[in-house]
Scaffold this motif. Sequence first.
Motif, PDB file in Angstrom:
ATOM      1  N   ASN A  50      -7.594  15.926  -0.765  1.00 43.93           N
ATOM      2  CA  ASN A  50      -8.843  15.284  -0.366  1.00 43.93           C
ATOM      3  C   ASN A  50      -8.807  14.990   1.136  1.00 43.93           C
ATOM      4  OD1 ASN A  50     -11.367  14.181  -0.586  1.00 43.93           O
ATOM      5  ND2 ASN A  50     -10.742  12.379  -1.744  1.00 43.93           N
TER       6      ASN A  50
ATOM      7  N   HIS B 225       0.849  -1.192   0.000  1.00 45.15           N
ATOM      8  CA  HIS B 225       0.000   0.000   0.000  1.00 45.15           C
ATOM      9  C   HIS B 225       0.881   1.238   0.000  1.00 45.15           C
ATOM     10  CE1 HIS B 225      -3.122   2.887   0.890  1.00 45.15           C
ATOM     11  NE2 HIS B 225      -2.375   3.354   1.854  1.00 45.15           N
TER      12      HIS B 225
ATOM     13  N   ASN C 243      -4.862  11.323  -4.416  1.00 49.94           N
ATOM     14  CA  ASN C 243      -6.317  11.348  -4.582  1.00 49.94           C
ATOM     15  C   ASN C 243      -7.063  10.664  -3.443  1.00 49.94           C
ATOM     16  OD1 ASN C 243      -6.237  12.663  -7.153  1.00 49.94           O
ATOM     17  ND2 ASN C 243      -5.643  10.707  -8.085  1.00 49.94           N
ATOM     18  N   GLU C 244      -6.375   9.947  -2.599  1.00 50.91           N
ATOM     19  CA  GLU C 244      -7.056   9.236  -1.525  1.00 50.91           C
ATOM     20  C   GLU C 244      -7.578  10.215  -0.467  1.00 50.91           C
ATOM     21  OE1 GLU C 244      -5.675   4.983  -0.649  1.00 50.91           O
ATOM     22  OE2 GLU C 244      -3.818   6.090  -0.963  1.00 50.91           O
ATOM     23  N   LYS C 245      -8.716   9.846   0.117  1.00 51.79           N
ATOM     24  CA  LYS C 245      -9.319  10.682   1.144  1.00 51.79           C
ATOM     25  C   LYS C 245      -8.658  10.394   2.488  1.00 51.79           C
ATOM     26  CE  LYS C 245     -13.727  11.615   1.162  1.00 51.79           C
ATOM     27  NZ  LYS C 245     -15.212  11.509   1.322  1.00 51.79           N
ATOM     28  N   ILE C 246      -8.163  11.435   3.127  1.00 51.44           N
ATOM     29  CA  ILE C 246      -7.455  11.303   4.402  1.00 51.44           C
ATOM     30  C   ILE C 246      -8.262  12.013   5.484  1.00 51.44           C
ATOM     31  CG2 ILE C 246      -5.315  11.720   5.663  1.00 51.44           C
ATOM     32  CD1 ILE C 246      -3.890  11.931   2.961  1.00 51.44           C
TER      33      ILE C 246
ATOM     34  N   ILE D 119       0.207   5.378  -0.465  1.00 50.86           N
ATOM     35  CA  ILE D 119      -0.825   6.410  -0.591  1.00 50.86           C
ATOM     36  C   ILE D 119      -0.592   7.254  -1.839  1.00 50.86           C
ATOM     37  CG2 ILE D 119       0.471   8.052   0.825  1.00 50.86           C
ATOM     38  CD1 ILE D 119      -2.188   9.028   1.926  1.00 50.86           C
ATOM     39  N   ASP D 120      -1.695   7.675  -2.468  1.00 45.89           N
ATOM     40  CA  ASP D 120      -1.567   8.641  -3.559  1.00 45.89           C
ATOM     41  C   ASP D 120      -2.378   9.884  -3.230  1.00 45.89           C
ATOM     42  OD1 ASP D 120      -4.296   8.549  -4.676  1.00 45.89           O
ATOM     43  OD2 ASP D 120      -3.784   6.508  -5.276  1.00 45.89           O
TER      44      ASP D 120
ATOM     45  N   ASP E  57      -9.983   6.752   3.027  1.00 44.74           N
ATOM     46  CA  ASP E  57      -9.009   5.713   2.699  1.00 44.74           C
ATOM     47  C   ASP E  57      -7.951   5.593   3.791  1.00 44.74           C
ATOM     48  OD1 ASP E  57      -9.911   5.091  -0.121  1.00 44.74           O
ATOM     49  OD2 ASP E  57      -9.502   7.239  -0.310  1.00 44.74           O
ATOM     50  N   VAL E  58      -7.647   6.721   4.430  1.00 40.98           N
ATOM     51  CA  VAL E  58      -6.598   6.794   5.438  1.00 40.98           C
ATOM     52  C   VAL E  58      -7.127   7.590   6.627  1.00 40.98           C
ATOM     53  CG1 VAL E  58      -4.294   7.714   5.974  1.00 40.98           C
ATOM     54  CG2 VAL E  58      -4.727   6.660   3.749  1.00 40.98           C
TER      55      VAL E  58
ATOM     56  N   ASP F 100      -7.771   1.814   4.604  1.00 41.28           N
ATOM     57  CA  ASP F 100      -6.538   1.185   4.115  1.00 41.28           C
ATOM     58  C   ASP F 100      -5.393   1.283   5.116  1.00 41.28           C
ATOM     59  OD1 ASP F 100      -7.704   0.456   1.693  1.00 41.28           O
ATOM     60  OD2 ASP F 100      -7.159   2.355   0.741  1.00 41.28           O
TER      61      ASP F 100
ATOM     62  N   TYR G 152      -1.904  16.697  -1.068  1.00 40.58           N
ATOM     63  CA  TYR G 152      -3.041  15.851  -0.686  1.00 40.58           C
ATOM     64  C   TYR G 152      -4.237  16.763  -0.414  1.00 40.58           C
ATOM     65  CZ  TYR G 152       0.543  12.301  -0.155  1.00 40.58           C
ATOM     66  OH  TYR G 152       1.584  11.431  -0.389  1.00 40.58           O
TER      67      TYR G 152
END
Length: 331
Positions: free
Chosen positions: A34, A2, A7-10, A4-5, A61-62, A104, A32
Motif C-alpha cells: 500500500n 507503534h 496493510n498501512e499506507k506508506i 508498522i504492518d 499512515d506513514v 502515525d 508493503y
Amino acid sequence: MHLIDSNEKIYVAGHRGMVGQTIWQHLDDAGYENLVGRTSDELDLRDPHATREFFEEEQPDVAVLAAARVGGILANDRYPADFIGDNLAIQQSVIEAAHETGVDRLIFLGSTCIYPKHAPQPMSEDSLLTGPLEPTNQWYAVAKIAGHKLCEAMHRQHGDDMLTLMPTNLYGPGDDFDLETSHVLPALLRKAHEAKSRKPSGRNSSDAPVTLWGSGEPKREFLYVDDLADAVRFILETPEEELRDVAPDGMFNVGVGEDLSINALMALIQDVVGHDGPVEHDRSKPDGTPRKLVDTSRLDTLGWQADTGLREGVEKTYEWFKQRVTSNVER
C-alpha cells in the motif's frame, strides 16, 4: 507502541529519485503493497496548500520524506538560494501536513553534512550545532538541520512520532552522473569511464587523465543506497520506545563505519573501470570538509549494520551506469 504492518499506507516523498525509488522497491519487496507517491509535476511539495490537500485525500499512515534538492559542491555553490529555500519549503510542507493529518510515523532523511566542519571523528549525533559548518554546502546543511529540529520539536510539543536518519555520502544505481550537479563518487566513475573511452591511439598508450578537485586527501565514507533503504525499513519496523531509549532526539546516523581518502577512492574506481591513465589534481578547487566519518553506535545498539562493501557497491553502480547512462552521456 507503534509497529508498522503491511496493510498501512506508506507515502514515499521523492519516490522517483535514487533514494526514494530504492526505498519504495525495498518496501515493496518486503510485502508493503500500500505505497503511494507523486511526481514533482503532480505535486509541488514546496506548496503547503497542495501538500496538505494531498495528505487529507490520501490519509497515509506513514510518511518517508526522501524528497529534496540535492547536489555536489558545484551545485551548492552555484545555487545557494535554491538549496536552502527549496529544502526548507519541502520539509515544512510535508512535516506540517503529516502532523495536521495525524500521520502515525514520519521518517525524515537528512545528511551528515549537518555536522560541523571540524567535528570530532567519528561524528556522533551529539556534535550537531557544536561548531561552524563547511562553507561549500552550508545552505543544504542549514535546511537539513532545520528539518530535523522541526521533527524534534513536533515530538516534544505534540508527541508526534517523527524520526530523522542522517546518512553519510550515498551512491548507487539511479545516481546523478551529471558533472554539474553530481557528488564525488558518481562524478569520478563517469570521469574514469570517459577517460578510458578517449584512449589515445597506439597499442601501449595509457588512458586519458582524470582530474580530481583539490588535493584528493579529504576522507569520505560511502553508503550504498540499498543499505539506506534497508535502514529505513528497519526503523519503520522498530517500536518507538526502543528507538527513543537509544535516541531521545529521534536522530540516527547511517553509515558503514569506515572511510577512505578521495585519492584511494579514485584508485578503487580506476581498478573497477579499468582506467590506467594518470590522475591529476586541480588545486584551485575546494577540498571541502577534511573528514566525514559517522558514529553509528545508535543503530549498532539496535542491531542494524550496513552490509554492502564499497567495491561491491561501486561495481554494481558502474554496471548500472554502463547499461542506463552511457548511451546518453556519449552522444
